[in-house]
Scaffold this motif. Structure first.
Motif, PDB file in Angstrom:
ATOM      1  N   ILE A  96     -72.860  11.034   8.587  1.00 27.98           N
ATOM      2  CA  ILE A  96     -71.773  11.827   8.513  1.00 27.98           C
ATOM      3  C   ILE A  96     -70.528  11.351   8.197  1.00 27.98           C
ATOM      4  N   VAL A  97     -70.165  10.075   8.654  1.00 30.41           N
ATOM      5  CA  VAL A  97     -68.834   9.425   8.138  1.00 30.41           C
ATOM      6  C   VAL A  97     -68.947   9.225   6.842  1.00 30.41           C
ATOM      7  N   SER A  98     -70.288   8.835   6.298  1.00 27.59           N
ATOM      8  CA  SER A  98     -70.194   8.569   4.905  1.00 27.59           C
ATOM      9  C   SER A  98     -69.996   9.710   3.960  1.00 27.59           C
ATOM     10  N   VAL A  99     -70.144  10.998   4.531  1.00 24.78           N
ATOM     11  CA  VAL A  99     -69.737  12.188   3.833  1.00 24.78           C
ATOM     12  C   VAL A  99     -68.326  12.452   3.868  1.00 24.78           C
ATOM     13  N   GLU A 100     -67.900  12.202   5.136  1.00 25.25           N
ATOM     14  CA  GLU A 100     -66.394  12.249   5.409  1.00 25.25           C
ATOM     15  C   GLU A 100     -65.598  11.383   4.413  1.00 25.25           C
ATOM     16  N   ALA A 101     -66.096  10.035   4.145  1.00 23.63           N
ATOM     17  CA  ALA A 101     -65.235   9.201   3.379  1.00 23.63           C
ATOM     18  C   ALA A 101     -65.322   9.924   1.794  1.00 23.63           C
ATOM     19  N   ARG A 102     -66.478  10.241   1.488  1.00 23.75           N
ATOM     20  CA  ARG A 102     -66.576  11.041   0.276  1.00 23.75           C
ATOM     21  C   ARG A 102     -65.162  11.776   0.152  1.00 23.75           C
ATOM     22  N   HIS A 103     -65.184  12.751   1.151  1.00 29.43           N
ATOM     23  CA  HIS A 103     -64.355  13.793   1.119  1.00 29.43           C
ATOM     24  C   HIS A 103     -62.799  13.374   1.149  1.00 29.43           C
ATOM     25  N   ALA A 104     -62.577  12.289   1.888  1.00 33.20           N
ATOM     26  CA  ALA A 104     -61.155  11.620   1.862  1.00 33.20           C
ATOM     27  C   ALA A 104     -60.722  10.884   0.624  1.00 33.20           C
ATOM     28  N   ALA A 105     -61.890  10.278  -0.078  1.00 34.62           N
ATOM     29  CA  ALA A 105     -61.664   9.863  -1.559  1.00 34.62           C
ATOM     30  C   ALA A 105     -61.417  10.882  -2.495  1.00 34.62           C
ATOM     31  N   LEU A 106     -62.134  11.994  -2.504  1.00 34.54           N
ATOM     32  CA  LEU A 106     -61.721  13.204  -3.523  1.00 34.54           C
ATOM     33  C   LEU A 106     -60.533  13.711  -3.323  1.00 34.54           C
ATOM     34  N   VAL A 107     -60.189  13.972  -1.927  1.00 32.22           N
ATOM     35  CA  VAL A 107     -58.875  14.574  -1.576  1.00 32.22           C
ATOM     36  C   VAL A 107     -57.650  13.622  -2.086  1.00 32.22           C
ATOM     37  N   ARG A 108     -57.855  12.283  -2.010  1.00 33.68           N
ATOM     38  CA  ARG A 108     -56.778  11.297  -2.303  1.00 33.68           C
ATOM     39  C   ARG A 108     -56.797  11.339  -3.814  1.00 33.68           C
ATOM     40  N   ASP A 109     -57.779  11.623  -4.540  1.00 35.33           N
ATOM     41  CA  ASP A 109     -57.495  11.394  -5.989  1.00 35.33           C
ATOM     42  C   ASP A 109     -57.264  12.908  -6.632  1.00 35.33           C
ATOM     43  N   LEU A 110     -57.364  13.873  -5.811  1.00 37.31           N
ATOM     44  CA  LEU A 110     -56.670  15.148  -6.354  1.00 37.31           C
ATOM     45  C   LEU A 110     -55.289  15.092  -6.129  1.00 37.31           C
ATOM     46  N   ILE A 111     -54.676  14.407  -5.200  1.00 40.81           N
ATOM     47  CA  ILE A 111     -53.429  14.292  -5.099  1.00 40.81           C
ATOM     48  C   ILE A 111     -52.741  13.196  -6.060  1.00 40.81           C
ATOM     49  N   GLN A 112     -53.471  12.071  -6.228  1.00 40.17           N
ATOM     50  CA  GLN A 112     -53.087  10.995  -7.223  1.00 40.17           C
ATOM     51  C   GLN A 112     -54.176  10.397  -7.745  1.00 40.17           C
ATOM     52  N   ASN A 113     -54.528  10.610  -8.820  1.00 40.56           N
ATOM     53  CA  ASN A 113     -55.797  10.089  -9.544  1.00 40.56           C
ATOM     54  C   ASN A 113     -56.003   8.536  -9.321  1.00 40.56           C
ATOM     55  N   GLY A 114     -56.944   8.211  -8.876  1.00 41.76           N
ATOM     56  CA  GLY A 114     -57.347   6.451  -8.618  1.00 41.76           C
ATOM     57  C   GLY A 114     -56.721   5.973  -7.407  1.00 41.76           C
ATOM     58  N   SER A 115     -56.494   6.715  -6.475  1.00 43.05           N
ATOM     59  CA  SER A 115     -55.819   6.383  -5.061  1.00 43.05           C
ATOM     60  C   SER A 115     -56.876   6.343  -4.156  1.00 43.05           C
ATOM     61  N   PHE A 116     -58.263   6.500  -4.546  1.00 43.36           N
ATOM     62  CA  PHE A 116     -59.288   6.891  -3.354  1.00 43.36           C
ATOM     63  C   PHE A 116     -59.644   5.550  -2.487  1.00 43.36           C
ATOM     64  N   ALA A 117     -59.186   4.426  -2.865  1.00 38.87           N
ATOM     65  CA  ALA A 117     -59.295   3.478  -1.991  1.00 38.87           C
ATOM     66  C   ALA A 117     -58.003   2.466  -2.137  1.00 38.87           C
ATOM     67  N   GLY A 118     -56.906   2.884  -1.835  1.00 33.14           N
ATOM     68  CA  GLY A 118     -55.719   2.182  -1.810  1.00 33.14           C
ATOM     69  C   GLY A 118     -55.544   0.988  -0.710  1.00 33.14           C
ATOM     70  N   SER A 119     -54.586   0.053  -0.965  1.00 29.98           N
ATOM     71  CA  SER A 119     -54.353  -0.904  -0.212  1.00 29.98           C
ATOM     72  C   SER A 119     -53.915  -0.307   1.449  1.00 29.98           C
ATOM     73  N   ASP A 120     -53.453   0.869   1.679  1.00 30.58           N
ATOM     74  CA  ASP A 120     -53.112   1.477   2.587  1.00 30.58           C
ATOM     75  C   ASP A 120     -54.225   2.003   3.635  1.00 30.58           C
ATOM     76  N   VAL A 121     -55.259   1.990   2.959  1.00 31.96           N
ATOM     77  CA  VAL A 121     -56.551   2.357   3.841  1.00 31.96           C
ATOM     78  C   VAL A 121     -57.567   1.503   3.837  1.00 31.96           C
ATOM     79  N   ILE A 122     -57.571   0.267   3.095  1.00 30.78           N
ATOM     80  CA  ILE A 122     -58.532  -0.698   3.245  1.00 30.78           C
ATOM     81  C   ILE A 122     -58.003  -2.234   3.647  1.00 30.78           C
ATOM     82  N   ASP A 123     -58.611  -2.872   4.589  1.00 31.40           N
ATOM     83  CA  ASP A 123     -57.658  -3.964   4.961  1.00 31.40           C
ATOM     84  C   ASP A 123     -58.060  -5.131   4.108  1.00 31.40           C
ATOM     85  N   MET A 124     -57.333  -6.468   4.361  1.00 32.73           N
ATOM     86  CA  MET A 124     -57.384  -7.403   3.508  1.00 32.73           C
ATOM     87  C   MET A 124     -58.843  -7.990   3.388  1.00 32.73           C
TER      88      MET A 124
END
Length: 238
Positions: free
Chosen positions: A178-206
């Motif tokens: 289920i979390v893998s589907v939720e992650a796809r949703h999160a990525a999609l919504v982020r790209d709808l807001i700003q293309n290419g922002s699906f996995a920015g540094s604000d959501v992925i650690d170092m």
């Protein structure tokens, strides 16, 4: 979102029949990257004491152990399903056919998740929760997508945080699916807001890993959107 990007996607759907369109929409969801963040909801929850929502001795009781965790996930899925149902019922001003189709797909996924938990929990399932979306302007694209981003990011962080607390392997496997589907949703919504922002540094650690939140922090963040009091005193957390 980039206008050319959106136009290309819309052109793609316009040339296919309805069945092929649905498959391509899902393919787009499938290959979207994973992401998560909880800034918007965390800010909304800052006006509450961290103990105001989790651990209350009154309200809907989540249960103990894995049952409590499943009900915790069920509560979040109820919230998301209710939100996307409202979005589908009252599309925001200027919504494109592509965006409407994608958000409807997400609605269907969230409803499926909600019903899955309800069936799995059977008599242990908590009742339907009353939500509060008074702070959301459903006529505004910015408001709707910002809320969708916050909900999806919160959902991903919730499942990631709860994974270590689940005792039964079969439950952990289902949560992972289920979390893998939720992650796809999160990525999609982020790209709808700003293309290419699906996995920015604000959501992925170092280390290239997604962040997570404990159940108590997630419930505190979600509290402004849920009217029903929740008794989470026996919900495993850390």
């Amino acid at each position: 979102m980039n206008d050319q990007y959106l136009k290309e996607k819309e052109d793609l759907y316009s040339t296919e029949n309805s069945t092929t369109t649905a498959l391509k929409r899902r393919s787009f969801l499938k290959y979207a990257g994973a992401s998560m963040a909880v800034t918007a909801l965390a800010v909304a929850g800052c006006s509450k004491d961290d103990n105001d929502f989790p651990g209350m001795d009154e309200g809907v009781y989540l249960g103990k152990g894995d049952i409590a965790i499943l009900n915790y996930a069920y509560a979040l899925e109820q919230l998301e399903a209710a939100f996307y149902t409202k979005v589908a019922e009252t599309p925001y001003s200027g919504i494109s056919e592509l965006e409407k189709a994608l958000l409807t797909d997400i609605r269907d996924h969230e409803i499926a998740h909600r019903e899955f938990f309800k069936a799995a929990l059977q008599t242990s399932a908590i009742p339907n929760l009353e939500v509060d979306f008074s702070s959301i302007n459903f006529g505004s694209r910015d408001s709707v997508l910002a809320t969708a981003k916050a909900f999806e990011d919160l959902g991903v962080s919730a499942y990631n945080g709860a994974g270590q607390l689940i005792e039964k392997g079969e439950y952990l496997l289902l949560a992972g699916k289920i979390v893998s589907v939720e992650a796809r949703h999160a990525a999609l919504v982020r790209d709808l807001i700003q293309n290419g922002s699906f996995a920015g540094s604000d959501v992925i650690d170092m280390n290239g890993l997604e962040k997570s939140l404990s159940p108590s922090k997630v419930l505190t963040a979600a509290a402004p959107f849920i009217k029903t009091k929740i008794n989470a005193r026996d919900l495993p957390t850390y």
